[in-house]
Write an enzyme that holds these catalytic residues in place. Structure first.
Site, PDB file in Angstrom:
ATOM      1  N   HIS A 407       0.823  -1.210   0.000  1.00 28.72           N
ATOM      2  CA  HIS A 407       0.000   0.000   0.000  1.00 28.72           C
ATOM      3  C   HIS A 407       0.856   1.259   0.000  1.00 28.72           C
ATOM      4  O   HIS A 407       0.601   2.207  -0.753  1.00 28.72           O
ATOM      5  CB  HIS A 407      -0.923  -0.015   1.232  1.00 28.72           C
ATOM      6  CG  HIS A 407      -1.797   1.196   1.348  1.00 28.72           C
ATOM      7  ND1 HIS A 407      -1.427   2.312   2.058  1.00 28.72           N
ATOM      8  CD2 HIS A 407      -3.013   1.467   0.824  1.00 28.72           C
ATOM      9  CE1 HIS A 407      -2.390   3.222   1.975  1.00 28.72           C
ATOM     10  NE2 HIS A 407      -3.365   2.729   1.244  1.00 28.72           N
ATOM     11  N   CYS A 733      -3.920  -2.732 -15.113  1.00 29.51           N
ATOM     12  CA  CYS A 733      -3.815  -1.561 -14.236  1.00 29.51           C
ATOM     13  C   CYS A 733      -2.961  -1.831 -13.001  1.00 29.51           C
ATOM     14  O   CYS A 733      -2.957  -1.042 -12.066  1.00 29.51           O
ATOM     15  CB  CYS A 733      -5.210  -1.087 -13.815  1.00 29.51           C
ATOM     16  SG  CYS A 733      -6.135  -2.292 -12.844  1.00 29.51           S
TER      17      CYS A 733
END
Length: 784
Positions: A407, A733
């Site tokens: 993240h 993506c």
């Protein structure tokens, strides 16, 4: 106030005392309303109660009219300030100064609001109310309760000061911040507003002054090719690239003539010193005066105002005690042991760029909230969506754990700030207050402020400070490609920095950023509170901000894909999420959540936000994408819910699905009948094909997590072939195309329709795709 009493020059202005605040709340009835809200709403002291109380009280402040006599007091004081400085309707800063009677040790620093560049009498009155209202934030309410302070005793003064038109600005320490030497004053300075010094966007000039003699014992003049300056014509702050000499001013004279005049008048060129020796000594004398008044080493923000004449142009903006000093002997030993520029932490280079700043080690979000200030280096174990507000404040991020797809790595790349992840020991080695330089390209953290070698020879416009070339010119500069180049985007506010990059649309817009930063509440909690419309409106607002900025280019909005542990951390989330899910990464997430009876009402809110953007605002360029799809039956059920909310696939409304689970590759032909496009999520697909935890820094360093693994490439090939057979689009993506050029070539050769990459990779990948396409054409012409 204390600085003024100490005889230190501060920006001219005036103060509305706490008595004005008291009169306002009593005459408008707000005082009794506050008492009522606090008694009715705050029962258990939960964060949700504080948030609700704060929202009710602050909105009451904004809605209430300023009593006539207070209105006149503010207006007259503003007019007197204008007369004093000889400027009609001067730009001012409206700052808070909260206090609690009979409790001088209570500090409210950072809990109240400040507003800059306020112009005009009526706007000033409005923003005074807003500053007063900031006394009643959830954080301030909770803070006072934690200290057993009566809320009625909290008062607020408001300071209104002329905005400094900074020629130069920076910081000054009346003790050496690295070595702890108390006989030195350290001054850092750059052209324009001090924000770029604090944020580490420029490497400032540094002057070290001997306290006893006021002699400059060290002088380092750096290349400062960026500055944030106020443009009188545009009425806003503008970033400019400073030239080396007057011959480089032509472009600035065309785009920002007012700023060009400043640059020319004050010789604000990239390699010129931003302070004269006399100004350095004048600052040092003020530093000594402030330290003597407060009786302790001080961290001081200052600016040289170009509207004022020397020696009165040096103004002190803020002063606070230096709180991070160790014993001098210890800091001296550290200085001897660790030279500036020495690498003290190594990890995985996760987001390119170099930034310097103060270390703030935060192991929890609560610690980050207390410690982080804009421009700090955030050091933590690892991050999740709750950390985003504090990651946006950071000039760089360093984590103990994680790999390129963690993240922290993903968000840092989207924010355009350097990041080093998977260090293993950053939270132990780095200490609060240390000045370090993070090189996200090399994966290292160095002691002190280190200027990039050769930087002055490169013409670089970091994505993190925005793109200044007009879009019309960019279109001509970059090649046209048959393969569409899309961009990944997280936070809607970032679109203003990236909208002029040469991309064909947003291939992945994550709405988790809007939910965590703009909304903050669990959607089921809002539904229970009767505030579902709030969720719909805020989500629609964030999506529309992006869609309108790049219209008519498409925006593929991915429905929410929080994991249970991430949902639990949203306000009110504990009630609705399982507390002990063993592996949230492959647990209740994606489409399985949308079709569950418990969560389905929340999914419908997301659908209504999409419908609002498309139908009420007319932004037909918004498409949608389902994340973490496992089976055809669950996708059919989710599509049916979508249709029930009035959203159906059509010519101008495309529905895509993420391909992250191997089952979607194996049954690609079946899934292709249900959607208009596939988008490969290479991070999760790689993790599930190879059975590797994508957040494991250990496995990453051992070479296990690699999107170029033959098994992963085989899955990509199968999927692209299936999409072609069924006549639907296929995209990617994940992070891989932003990192591996060879993977981009593989995808183009296999016939992928589009590639969506991080903002920092858009230009590079477009050029790479163009070269691959040319190579393929040449090979065909040559019969290869």
């Amino acid at each position: 106030m204390k600085l003024s009493k100490a005889g230190v020059p501060v920006p001219p202005g005036f103060v509305l005392t706490s008595e004005a605040y008291r009169l306002f709340v009593e005459e408008t009835g707000i005082a009794s309303y506050i008492k009522y809200v606090l008694e009715e709403v705050i029962q258990t002291g939960s964060p949700n109660e504080y948030e609700k109380a704060a929202e009710l009280i602050r909105s009451k402040f904004i809605r209430s009219a300023m009593p006539h006599h207070l209105h006149e007091v503010i207006v007259q004081a503003y007019r007197q300030l204008a007369k004093k400085i000889g400027v009609e309707n001067p730009r001012v800063a409206v700052r808070s100064s909260a206090t609690v009677e009979d409790l001088p040790e209570a500090s409210f620093a950072g809990q109240q609001d400040t507003y800059l560049n306020i112009v005009g009498e009526e706007d000033l009155v409005e923003y005074v109310k807003r500053v007063w209202a900031s006394l009643w934030t959830a954080r301030a309410l909770s803070y006072r309760d934690s200290l057993n302070i009566e809320h009625e005793s909290a008062l607020m003064a408001v300071i209104v000061q002329k905005m400094v038109n900074a020629r130069s600005a920076g910081v000054m320490f009346t003790v050496h911040p690295v070595t702890g030497e108390r006989d030195k004053i350290v001054i850092e300075s750059a052209w324009g507003l001090g924000e770029y010094v604090v944020a580490g966007k420029v490497t400032p000039d540094q002057f070290i002054v001997d306290k006893k003699t006021l002699e400059i014992v060290e002088r380092r003049i750096r290349r400062k090719d960026k500055a944030l300056l106020y443009d009188e014509d545009l009425k806003s702050n503008v970033e400019v690239t400073l030239p080396d000499d007057p011959s480089g001013l032509d472009d600035i004279k065309k785009s920002n003539p007012a700023i060009a005049r400043y640059i020319e008048k004050f010789s604000m060129y990239a390699e010129e010193p931003s302070l004269s020796d006399d100004e350095v000594k004048a600052l040092a004398m003020l530093g000594l005066k402030i330290e003597e008044y407060f009786g302790k080493p001080m961290d001081i923000e200052w600016a040289a105002d170009m509207d004022l004449n020397p020696p009165n142009n040096i103004l002190i903006l803020q002063a606070r005690p230096v709180t991070t000093l160790r014993e001098e002997s210890a800091t001296q030993e550290a200085a001897e042991a660790l030279e500036v520029g020495k690498v003290i932490v190594k990890g995985i280079p996760a987001s390119p760029g170099v930034a310097s700043g103060r270390v703030k080690v935060a192991l929890t979000v609560e610690e980050a909230e207390k410690k982080m200030q804009r421009g700090d280096i955030l050091v933590t174990r690892m991050t999740d969506p709750d950390w985003v507000p504090y990651m946006k404040l950071a000039s760089a991020i360093v984590t103990d754990e994680g790999g390129l797809t963690a993240h922290a790595a993903i968000v840092a790349r989207e924010l355009g700030i350097p990041a080093v992840v998977g260090t293993g020991n950053a939270t132990k080695v780095l200490k609060d207050g240390m000045i370090v330089t993070v090189d996200g390209s090399k994966g290292v953290v160095m002691l002190g402020r280190v200027e990039e070698k050769g930087k002055e020879k490169e013409e670089v416009v970091p994505v993190s400070v925005g793109v200044t070339i007009p879009r019309e010119e960019l279109i001509n500069l970059y090649p046209v490609t048959a393969t569409k180049i899309y961009m990944n985007l997280g936070h809607p506010d970032e679109i203003d920095k990236y909208k002029h990059l040469p991309f064909d649309g947003i291939g992945l817009m994550r709405i988790e950023f809007i939910i965590s930063s703009w909304i903050g509440y669990h959607p089921l909690y809002l539904i229970e509170q009767g505030r579902g419309v709030f969720f719909v409106d805020k989500l629609a607002e964030g999506i529309a901000k992006v869609a309108s900025a790049i219209y008519p280019r498409p925006v593929v909005v991915r429905f929410s894909d929080f994991k249970t542990n991430e949902y639990r951390r949203l306000r009110g989330g504990e009630k609705y999420e399982p507390p002990d899910e063993r592996n949230p990464m492959i647990g209740w997430r994606g489409v399985s959540r949308y079709i569950h009876p418990v969560y389905e009402p929340a999914f419908r809110l997301e659908l209504r936000a999409i419908k609002k953007v498309r139908e009420e605002w007319g932004l037909k360029n918004v498409w949608v994408m389902f994340p973490f799809v496992r089976t055809t039956w669950e996708l059919k059920r989710a599509l049916k819910i979508m249709e029930e909310e009035g959203l159906e696939r059509g010519r101008d409304f495309k529905v895509w699905m993420m391909v992250e689970v191997p089952s979607t590759v194996l049954l690609a032909d079946d899934f292709a009948k249900l959607v208009d496009g596939f988008s490969i999520g290479s991070n999760d697909l790689t993790q599930l094909v190879l059975g590797v935890d994508r957040d494991s820094g250990l496995l990453y360093k051992m070479g296990y997590f690699d999107e170029r693994d033959p098994a992963v490439l085989k899955a990509l090939e199968i999927l692209i072939d299936a999409a072609k057979r069924n006549g639907i689009t296929v995209s990617i993506c994940g992070q891989a195309p932003s990192v591996y050029p060879e993977l981009v070539e593989f995808l183009v050769r296999k016939g992928i329709d589009s590639i969506s990459v991080n903002p920092d990779a858009v230009v590079r990948v477009r050029r790479l795709v163009a070269s691959v396409e040319k190579k393929i054409l040449l090979e065909r012409l040559q019969g290869k």
